[in-house]
Write an enzyme that holds these catalytic residues in place. Sequence first.
Site, PDB file in Angstrom:
ATOM      1  N   ASP A   1      36.858  42.121  26.778  1.00 18.39           N
ATOM      2  CA  ASP A   1      37.569  40.951  26.727  1.00 18.39           C
ATOM      3  C   ASP A   1      39.036  41.143  27.493  1.00 18.39           C
ATOM      4  O   ASP A   1      39.750  41.828  26.758  1.00 18.39           O
ATOM      5  CB  ASP A   1      37.951  40.290  25.386  1.00 18.39           C
ATOM      6  CG  ASP A   1      38.509  38.932  25.404  1.00 18.39           C
ATOM      7  OD1 ASP A   1      39.111  38.347  26.275  1.00 18.39           O
ATOM      8  OD2 ASP A   1      38.918  38.635  24.182  1.00 18.39           O
TER       9      ASP A   1
ATOM     10  N   ASP B   1      43.426  29.690  47.295  1.00 19.91           N
ATOM     11  CA  ASP B   1      44.094  28.646  48.304  1.00 19.91           C
ATOM     12  C   ASP B   1      44.874  27.421  47.358  1.00 19.91           C
ATOM     13  O   ASP B   1      45.624  26.694  47.843  1.00 19.91           O
ATOM     14  CB  ASP B   1      43.214  27.969  49.327  1.00 19.91           C
ATOM     15  CG  ASP B   1      41.791  27.343  48.787  1.00 19.91           C
ATOM     16  OD1 ASP B   1      41.351  27.900  47.745  1.00 19.91           O
ATOM     17  OD2 ASP B   1      41.459  26.293  49.047  1.00 19.91           O
TER      18      ASP B   1
ATOM     19  N   TYR C   1      44.197  24.278  37.457  1.00 14.16           N
ATOM     20  CA  TYR C   1      43.854  25.561  38.001  1.00 14.16           C
ATOM     21  C   TYR C   1      44.848  25.956  38.797  1.00 14.16           C
ATOM     22  O   TYR C   1      44.769  27.377  38.906  1.00 14.16           O
ATOM     23  CB  TYR C   1      42.488  25.091  38.549  1.00 14.16           C
ATOM     24  CG  TYR C   1      41.804  26.405  39.357  1.00 14.16           C
ATOM     25  CD1 TYR C   1      41.164  27.289  39.010  1.00 14.16           C
ATOM     26  CD2 TYR C   1      41.702  26.290  41.068  1.00 14.16           C
ATOM     27  CE1 TYR C   1      40.865  28.379  39.640  1.00 14.16           C
ATOM     28  CE2 TYR C   1      41.075  27.289  41.707  1.00 14.16           C
ATOM     29  CZ  TYR C   1      40.835  28.486  41.051  1.00 14.16           C
ATOM     30  OH  TYR C   1      40.178  29.510  41.787  1.00 14.16           O
TER      31      TYR C   1
ATOM     32  N   LYS D   1      46.374  29.914  38.452  1.00 17.03           N
ATOM     33  CA  LYS D   1      46.098  31.052  39.364  1.00 17.03           C
ATOM     34  C   LYS D   1      47.534  31.579  39.710  1.00 17.03           C
ATOM     35  O   LYS D   1      47.546  32.494  40.059  1.00 17.03           O
ATOM     36  CB  LYS D   1      45.200  30.595  40.521  1.00 17.03           C
ATOM     37  CG  LYS D   1      43.945  30.386  40.016  1.00 17.03           C
ATOM     38  CD  LYS D   1      43.217  31.778  39.414  1.00 17.03           C
ATOM     39  CE  LYS D   1      42.790  32.762  40.624  1.00 17.03           C
ATOM     40  NZ  LYS D   1      42.092  33.856  40.110  1.00 17.03           N
TER      41      LYS D   1
END
Length: 299
Positions: A36, A102, A125, A129
């Site tokens: 994990d 991207d 998202y 990131k």
Amino acid sequence: MNVLILGGAGQVGTELQALAWPAGTVLHAPSRTELDITDAAAVAAALDAGSYGAVINTAAYTAVDKAESEIAEAWRLNALAPAILAAETARRSIPLVHVSTDYVFAGTKAGPYQTDDPIAPRSVYGASKAGGELAVRTGNPRHAVVRTAWVVSPHRGNFVKTMLRLAGERDKLTVVDDQHGCPTSAGDLAVALMTIALRLAEDADAPTGTFHCVNAGATTWCGFARAIVAGAARRGGRAIPVEGIPTTSYPTPAQRPANSVLSTDTLTAAFGVVPRPWEAALDDILDRLMGRVAAETSR
């Protein structure tokens, strides 16, 4: 040399394990249940047990639309985990290669995005990131953040396999035609990641920082779909029309960048990696999924 691959069951992780690494290189790709990466103690124990020369992190929460409602989970996997990996690898002087996206860009730029262009994610998202990128940069000085886009392969679920399935079920496809980007072969990305990881492991003065890795050339999702259907038709699939539609006709929970074309200049300058055209990469994927074109196999 031992190399730790995280996210080994994914598209890129699968391709990394299929590569011809230098003799003496031993790959370790623990499953999610075996390690994990959001557990700092577990990561520390794994690194202590392995004597690793490099760590490549391809693991991520990639359900872009679900992330809009599963915010904590997206940040846990995309930001917390890289922060833990960066801290623990830095403590042991292990270089970390981390895959990003991207989607950290707004998508409003007219030309290709350079590695030093300002980021401005427009989705959970993308923001998670971006958080992971920052964690890696600040946590381990010997890092390579590698942004990529539109990753496809013969493995798992991806755009190529979805288009092939739909082309076999429908008489016409409608695909967004105003989002521009660079299709990327997971296999080609894996080669670049291996090149970077080996260089960082063997050379204390190897380049570090942020790089872009995508196949050369750009298209839209509709253009990509048309190339997939045409390539499949040459291999015996159905030749059906693909109609372009605007993003407004296909609303999604997460906002996608209208332009996510990435420049790979810094990757080439630092590591000598020159990405091939996406069309050639697509042909290889279709060959693996459907077989080579009959005219080629009969030569």
